[in-house]
Design a protein around this motif. Sequence first.
Motif, short mmCIF file in Angstrom:
data_model
loop_
_atom_site.label_atom_id
_atom_site.label_comp_id
_atom_site.label_asym_id
_atom_site.label_seq_id
_atom_site.Cartn_x
_atom_site.Cartn_y
_atom_site.Cartn_z
N LEU A 250 0.82 -1.21 0.00
CA LEU A 250 0.00 0.00 0.00
C LEU A 250 0.85 1.26 0.00
O LEU A 250 0.44 2.30 -0.52
N ASP A 251 2.02 1.19 0.60
CA ASP A 251 2.92 2.35 0.65
C ASP A 251 3.83 2.36 -0.56
O ASP A 251 4.07 1.33 -1.21
N THR A 252 4.37 3.52 -0.87
CA THR A 252 5.38 3.61 -1.92
C THR A 252 6.65 2.92 -1.45
O THR A 252 7.10 3.11 -0.31
N ILE A 253 7.24 2.10 -2.32
CA ILE A 253 8.41 1.30 -1.97
C ILE A 253 9.66 1.97 -2.53
O ILE A 253 9.75 2.24 -3.72
N LYS A 254 10.63 2.22 -1.67
CA LYS A 254 11.89 2.83 -2.08
C LYS A 254 13.04 1.83 -1.91
O LYS A 254 13.16 1.19 -0.86
N GLN A 255 13.86 1.71 -2.94
CA GLN A 255 15.10 0.95 -2.80
C GLN A 255 16.17 1.91 -2.34
O GLN A 255 16.27 3.04 -2.83
N VAL A 256 16.99 1.46 -1.36
CA VAL A 256 17.97 2.37 -0.77
C VAL A 256 19.35 1.74 -0.74
O VAL A 256 19.51 0.53 -0.86
N GLU A 257 20.33 2.60 -0.56
CA GLU A 257 21.70 2.17 -0.30
C GLU A 257 22.05 2.60 1.11
O GLU A 257 21.88 3.78 1.47
N ARG A 258 22.49 1.66 1.94
CA ARG A 258 22.82 1.97 3.32
C ARG A 258 24.13 2.72 3.40
O ARG A 258 25.10 2.39 2.72
N THR A 259 24.16 3.76 4.25
CA THR A 259 25.37 4.54 4.49
C THR A 259 25.60 4.67 6.00
O THR A 259 24.74 4.29 6.79
N ALA A 260 26.72 5.24 6.36
CA ALA A 260 27.04 5.44 7.77
C ALA A 260 26.04 6.38 8.43
O ALA A 260 25.82 6.33 9.65
N ASP A 261 25.43 7.26 7.64
CA ASP A 261 24.48 8.23 8.18
C ASP A 261 23.03 7.81 8.02
O ASP A 261 22.11 8.58 8.31
N GLY A 262 22.79 6.60 7.54
CA GLY A 262 21.41 6.15 7.36
C GLY A 262 21.23 5.45 6.03
O GLY A 262 21.82 4.41 5.77
N ALA A 263 20.43 6.04 5.15
CA ALA A 263 20.15 5.42 3.85
C ALA A 263 19.89 6.50 2.81
O ALA A 263 19.37 7.58 3.12
N ILE A 264 20.24 6.19 1.57
CA ILE A 264 20.00 7.08 0.43
C ILE A 264 19.15 6.33 -0.58
O ILE A 264 19.44 5.18 -0.93
N ILE A 265 18.08 6.97 -1.05
CA ILE A 265 17.19 6.34 -2.03
C ILE A 265 17.91 6.20 -3.37
O ILE A 265 18.52 7.15 -3.87
N THR A 266 17.83 4.99 -3.94
CA THR A 266 18.42 4.76 -5.26
C THR A 266 17.36 4.59 -6.35
O THR A 266 17.64 4.82 -7.52
N SER A 267 16.14 4.19 -5.96
CA SER A 267 15.07 4.06 -6.95
C SER A 267 13.74 3.87 -6.25
O SER A 267 13.68 3.56 -5.05
N THR A 268 12.66 4.07 -7.02
CA THR A 268 11.31 3.81 -6.54
C THR A 268 10.78 2.59 -7.27
O THR A 268 10.83 2.52 -8.49
N ILE A 269 10.29 1.62 -6.50
CA ILE A 269 9.79 0.37 -7.09
C ILE A 269 8.27 0.46 -7.23
O ILE A 269 7.57 0.74 -6.25
N PRO A 270 7.73 0.29 -8.43
CA PRO A 270 6.28 0.37 -8.61
C PRO A 270 5.54 -0.61 -7.70
O PRO A 270 5.91 -1.79 -7.61
N ARG A 271 4.52 -0.13 -7.00
CA ARG A 271 3.81 -0.97 -6.04
C ARG A 271 3.17 -2.19 -6.67
O ARG A 271 3.04 -3.24 -6.04
N GLU A 272 2.75 -2.06 -7.94
CA GLU A 272 2.09 -3.20 -8.58
C GLU A 272 3.05 -4.36 -8.83
O GLU A 272 2.63 -5.47 -9.15
N ARG A 273 4.35 -4.12 -8.64
CA ARG A 273 5.33 -5.19 -8.83
C ARG A 273 5.80 -5.77 -7.50
O ARG A 273 6.72 -6.57 -7.48
N VAL A 274 5.14 -5.36 -6.41
CA VAL A 274 5.59 -5.79 -5.08
C VAL A 274 4.43 -6.42 -4.31
O VAL A 274 3.30 -5.93 -4.35
N VAL A 275 4.70 -7.50 -3.60
CA VAL A 275 3.76 -8.05 -2.62
C VAL A 275 4.51 -8.26 -1.31
O VAL A 275 5.72 -8.48 -1.29
N LEU A 276 3.77 -8.20 -0.20
CA LEU A 276 4.33 -8.46 1.11
C LEU A 276 4.05 -9.92 1.45
O LEU A 276 2.89 -10.32 1.55
N ALA A 277 5.10 -10.71 1.59
CA ALA A 277 4.95 -12.15 1.76
C ALA A 277 4.39 -12.50 3.14
O ALA A 277 4.82 -11.96 4.16
N GLN A 278 3.42 -13.39 3.15
CA GLN A 278 2.88 -13.96 4.37
C GLN A 278 3.09 -15.49 4.31
O GLN A 278 3.85 -15.98 3.48
#
Length: 239
Positions: free
Chosen positions: A141-169
Amino acid sequence: MRVFVIIPAAGIGTRMAAGVHSAAPKQFLSVGGVPVLVRSVKAFLDVASVDAVCVAVRGTERERVEAQMQEFNLGPRVHMVEGGSNRQESVGNALTALECDDDDVVLVHDAVRPLIDSATIERTIEAVAKHGAAIVGLPALDTIKQVERTADGAIITSTIPRERVVLAQTPQGANFGLLQRAFAEAEADGFEGTDEASLLERAGVEVTVVPGSPRNFKITQPGDIELAEFYLNQTEGAR
Protein backbone atom coordinates in the motif's frame (compact mmCIF):
# COMPACT_ATOMS: atom_id res chain seq x y z
CA MET A 1 -2.85 -36.03 -3.30
CA ARG A 2 -2.46 -35.48 0.43
CA VAL A 3 -1.86 -32.24 2.31
CA PHE A 4 0.72 -31.79 5.06
CA VAL A 5 1.45 -28.67 7.10
CA ILE A 6 4.73 -27.77 8.80
CA ILE A 7 4.71 -25.19 11.59
CA PRO A 8 8.21 -24.17 12.72
CA ALA A 9 7.85 -23.21 16.40
CA ALA A 10 11.41 -23.38 17.73
CA GLY A 11 12.00 -19.61 17.87
CA ILE A 12 12.73 -17.76 21.10
CA GLY A 13 11.03 -14.45 20.26
CA THR A 14 13.97 -12.07 20.65
CA ARG A 15 12.07 -9.11 19.20
CA MET A 16 9.59 -9.01 22.07
CA ALA A 17 10.70 -6.21 24.41
CA ALA A 18 11.09 -6.76 28.13
CA GLY A 19 7.88 -6.67 30.10
CA VAL A 20 4.74 -8.74 30.55
CA HIS A 21 5.27 -10.65 27.28
CA SER A 22 8.91 -11.55 27.87
CA ALA A 23 8.33 -14.55 30.14
CA ALA A 24 7.69 -16.94 27.22
CA PRO A 25 8.49 -17.25 23.50
CA LYS A 26 5.78 -15.47 21.51
CA GLN A 27 4.26 -18.72 20.18
CA PHE A 28 3.28 -19.56 23.76
CA LEU A 29 1.62 -16.22 24.53
CA SER A 30 -2.18 -16.23 24.70
CA VAL A 31 -4.68 -14.60 22.36
CA GLY A 32 -8.20 -14.70 23.76
CA GLY A 33 -7.14 -17.26 26.34
CA VAL A 34 -5.64 -19.67 23.80
CA PRO A 35 -1.89 -20.02 23.09
CA VAL A 36 -0.80 -18.52 19.77
CA LEU A 37 0.69 -21.83 18.59
CA VAL A 38 -2.51 -23.73 19.43
CA ARG A 39 -4.56 -21.25 17.38
CA SER A 40 -2.21 -21.62 14.42
CA VAL A 41 -2.34 -25.43 14.55
CA LYS A 42 -6.11 -25.51 15.00
CA ALA A 43 -6.63 -23.24 11.98
CA PHE A 44 -5.20 -25.96 9.74
CA LEU A 45 -6.94 -28.83 11.54
CA ASP A 46 -10.21 -27.05 10.78
CA VAL A 47 -9.55 -27.61 7.05
CA ALA A 48 -10.83 -31.07 6.17
CA SER A 49 -8.30 -31.67 3.39
CA VAL A 50 -5.31 -31.31 5.74
CA ASP A 51 -4.01 -34.79 6.58
CA ALA A 52 -1.43 -33.88 9.24
CA VAL A 53 0.28 -30.96 10.95
CA CYS A 54 3.95 -31.32 11.91
CA VAL A 55 5.18 -28.90 14.58
CA ALA A 56 8.94 -28.33 14.90
CA VAL A 57 9.84 -27.44 18.49
CA ARG A 58 12.94 -27.16 20.64
CA GLY A 59 13.61 -30.27 22.70
CA THR A 60 13.19 -28.29 25.91
CA GLU A 61 9.69 -27.18 24.84
CA ARG A 62 8.38 -30.49 23.53
CA GLU A 63 6.70 -31.51 26.77
CA ARG A 64 4.94 -28.16 27.04
CA VAL A 65 3.72 -28.31 23.43
CA GLU A 66 2.47 -31.88 23.82
CA ALA A 67 0.57 -30.84 26.96
CA GLN A 68 -1.05 -27.93 25.11
CA MET A 69 -2.09 -30.15 22.20
CA GLN A 70 -3.74 -32.53 24.67
CA GLU A 71 -5.33 -29.74 26.70
CA PHE A 72 -7.04 -28.33 23.62
CA ASN A 73 -7.86 -31.78 22.24
CA LEU A 74 -6.19 -31.25 18.89
CA GLY A 75 -6.10 -34.96 18.13
CA PRO A 76 -3.93 -37.49 16.32
CA ARG A 77 -3.27 -35.42 13.19
CA VAL A 78 -0.67 -33.35 15.10
CA HIS A 79 2.92 -34.62 15.18
CA MET A 80 6.16 -33.14 16.49
CA VAL A 81 9.79 -33.08 15.38
CA GLU A 82 12.93 -31.53 16.83
CA GLY A 83 13.43 -27.95 15.66
CA GLY A 84 16.74 -26.62 14.37
CA SER A 85 18.82 -23.56 15.16
CA ASN A 86 16.89 -21.54 12.56
CA ARG A 87 13.67 -21.71 10.55
CA GLN A 88 15.25 -23.41 7.56
CA GLU A 89 16.69 -26.21 9.69
CA SER A 90 13.38 -26.68 11.50
CA VAL A 91 11.44 -26.99 8.25
CA GLY A 92 14.15 -29.25 6.83
CA ASN A 93 13.87 -31.57 9.83
CA ALA A 94 10.10 -31.75 9.36
CA LEU A 95 10.46 -32.47 5.63
CA THR A 96 12.77 -35.37 6.46
CA ALA A 97 10.23 -36.75 8.95
CA LEU A 98 7.28 -36.59 6.56
CA GLU A 99 6.36 -39.65 4.53
CA CYS A 100 5.15 -37.96 1.36
CA ASP A 101 4.78 -38.63 -2.33
CA ASP A 102 6.31 -36.08 -4.70
CA ASP A 103 2.90 -34.67 -5.68
CA ASP A 104 1.62 -34.25 -2.12
CA VAL A 105 1.09 -30.66 -1.00
CA VAL A 106 3.29 -29.34 1.82
CA LEU A 107 2.51 -25.96 3.39
CA VAL A 108 4.72 -24.10 5.85
CA HIS A 109 3.11 -21.61 8.22
CA ASP A 110 4.56 -19.27 10.82
CA ALA A 111 3.65 -20.38 14.33
CA VAL A 112 2.95 -16.75 15.23
CA ARG A 113 0.32 -16.03 12.55
CA PRO A 114 -2.64 -17.35 14.60
CA LEU A 115 -5.46 -15.67 12.65
CA ILE A 116 -5.01 -17.41 9.30
CA ASP A 117 -8.46 -18.33 7.96
CA SER A 118 -9.72 -21.52 6.33
CA ALA A 119 -10.58 -19.86 3.01
CA THR A 120 -7.00 -18.61 2.55
CA ILE A 121 -5.59 -22.02 3.47
CA GLU A 122 -7.88 -23.73 0.96
CA ARG A 123 -6.93 -21.23 -1.79
CA THR A 124 -3.26 -21.91 -1.12
CA ILE A 125 -3.74 -25.68 -1.32
CA GLU A 126 -5.60 -25.28 -4.62
CA ALA A 127 -2.86 -23.01 -6.00
CA VAL A 128 -0.11 -25.49 -5.11
CA ALA A 129 -2.10 -28.35 -6.63
CA LYS A 130 -2.54 -26.33 -9.84
CA HIS A 131 0.80 -24.52 -10.18
CA GLY A 132 3.27 -26.52 -8.08
CA ALA A 133 4.15 -23.76 -5.60
CA ALA A 134 2.37 -20.83 -3.97
CA ILE A 135 2.58 -18.31 -1.16
CA VAL A 136 0.12 -15.96 0.49
CA GLY A 137 0.87 -12.28 -0.09
CA LEU A 138 -0.55 -8.79 0.35
CA PRO A 139 -0.33 -5.90 -2.12
CA ALA A 140 1.98 -3.10 -0.99
CA LEU A 141 0.00 0.00 0.00
CA ASP A 142 2.92 2.35 0.65
CA THR A 143 5.38 3.61 -1.92
CA ILE A 144 8.41 1.30 -1.97
CA LYS A 145 11.89 2.83 -2.08
CA GLN A 146 15.10 0.95 -2.80
CA VAL A 147 17.97 2.37 -0.77
CA GLU A 148 21.70 2.17 -0.30
CA ARG A 149 22.82 1.97 3.32
CA THR A 150 25.37 4.54 4.49
CA ALA A 151 27.04 5.44 7.77
CA ASP A 152 24.48 8.23 8.18
CA GLY A 153 21.41 6.15 7.36
CA ALA A 154 20.15 5.42 3.85
CA ILE A 155 20.00 7.08 0.43
CA ILE A 156 17.19 6.34 -2.03
CA THR A 157 18.42 4.76 -5.26
CA SER A 158 15.07 4.06 -6.95
CA THR A 159 11.31 3.81 -6.54
CA ILE A 160 9.79 0.37 -7.09
CA PRO A 161 6.28 0.37 -8.61
CA ARG A 162 3.81 -0.97 -6.04
CA GLU A 163 2.09 -3.20 -8.58
CA ARG A 164 5.33 -5.19 -8.83
CA VAL A 165 5.59 -5.79 -5.08
CA VAL A 166 3.76 -8.05 -2.62
CA LEU A 167 4.33 -8.46 1.11
CA ALA A 168 4.95 -12.15 1.76
CA GLN A 169 2.88 -13.96 4.37
CA THR A 170 2.38 -17.65 5.10
CA PRO A 171 1.38 -20.35 4.41
CA GLN A 172 3.98 -20.93 1.71
CA GLY A 173 4.19 -24.27 0.04
CA ALA A 174 4.82 -26.55 -2.88
CA ASN A 175 4.54 -30.12 -4.04
CA PHE A 176 6.74 -32.20 -1.75
CA GLY A 177 9.17 -33.13 -4.52
CA LEU A 178 9.82 -29.50 -5.47
CA LEU A 179 10.18 -28.33 -1.88
CA GLN A 180 12.48 -31.20 -0.97
CA ARG A 181 14.70 -30.44 -3.98
CA ALA A 182 14.83 -26.72 -3.15
CA PHE A 183 15.90 -27.48 0.43
CA ALA A 184 18.48 -30.06 -0.66
CA GLU A 185 20.06 -27.63 -3.14
CA ALA A 186 20.17 -24.86 -0.55
CA GLU A 187 21.82 -27.17 2.00
CA ALA A 188 24.39 -28.37 -0.51
CA ASP A 189 25.34 -24.79 -1.35
CA GLY A 190 25.23 -23.46 2.20
CA PHE A 191 22.45 -21.03 1.26
CA GLU A 192 20.09 -19.71 3.94
CA GLY A 193 16.90 -18.11 2.68
CA THR A 194 14.46 -15.82 4.41
CA ASP A 195 11.47 -18.04 3.65
CA GLU A 196 10.45 -21.13 1.69
CA ALA A 197 9.67 -19.11 -1.43
CA SER A 198 13.26 -17.82 -1.57
CA LEU A 199 14.53 -21.40 -1.75
CA LEU A 200 11.98 -22.36 -4.38
CA GLU A 201 12.81 -19.27 -6.47
CA ARG A 202 16.51 -20.10 -6.24
CA ALA A 203 15.75 -23.62 -7.48
CA GLY A 204 14.02 -22.20 -10.55
CA VAL A 205 10.48 -22.95 -9.39
CA GLU A 206 7.76 -20.45 -10.31
CA VAL A 207 5.78 -19.44 -7.23
CA THR A 208 2.18 -18.22 -7.50
CA VAL A 209 0.81 -15.57 -5.12
CA VAL A 210 -2.52 -16.13 -3.34
CA PRO A 211 -4.28 -13.04 -1.89
CA GLY A 212 -3.79 -12.73 1.86
CA SER A 213 -5.37 -10.66 4.61
CA PRO A 214 -4.18 -7.95 7.05
CA ARG A 215 -5.52 -10.22 9.83
CA ASN A 216 -2.91 -12.82 8.94
CA PHE A 217 -0.10 -10.78 10.46
CA LYS A 218 2.95 -12.04 12.33
CA ILE A 219 3.14 -11.44 16.07
CA THR A 220 6.64 -10.05 16.58
CA GLN A 221 6.56 -7.13 19.01
CA PRO A 222 4.67 -5.69 21.99
CA GLY A 223 1.22 -4.52 20.96
CA ASP A 224 0.70 -7.32 18.46
CA ILE A 225 -1.14 -9.48 21.00
CA GLU A 226 -3.60 -6.65 21.61
CA LEU A 227 -4.08 -6.22 17.85
CA ALA A 228 -4.73 -9.95 17.44
CA GLU A 229 -7.32 -9.85 20.21
CA PHE A 230 -8.95 -6.84 18.53
CA TYR A 231 -9.33 -8.80 15.27
CA LEU A 232 -10.53 -11.85 17.20
CA ASN A 233 -13.18 -9.83 19.03
CA GLN A 234 -14.38 -8.39 15.73
CA THR A 235 -14.82 -11.88 14.31
CA GLU A 236 -16.62 -13.23 17.37
CA GLY A 237 -18.82 -10.13 17.59
CA ALA A 238 -19.95 -10.64 13.99
CA ARG A 239 -21.23 -14.16 14.68
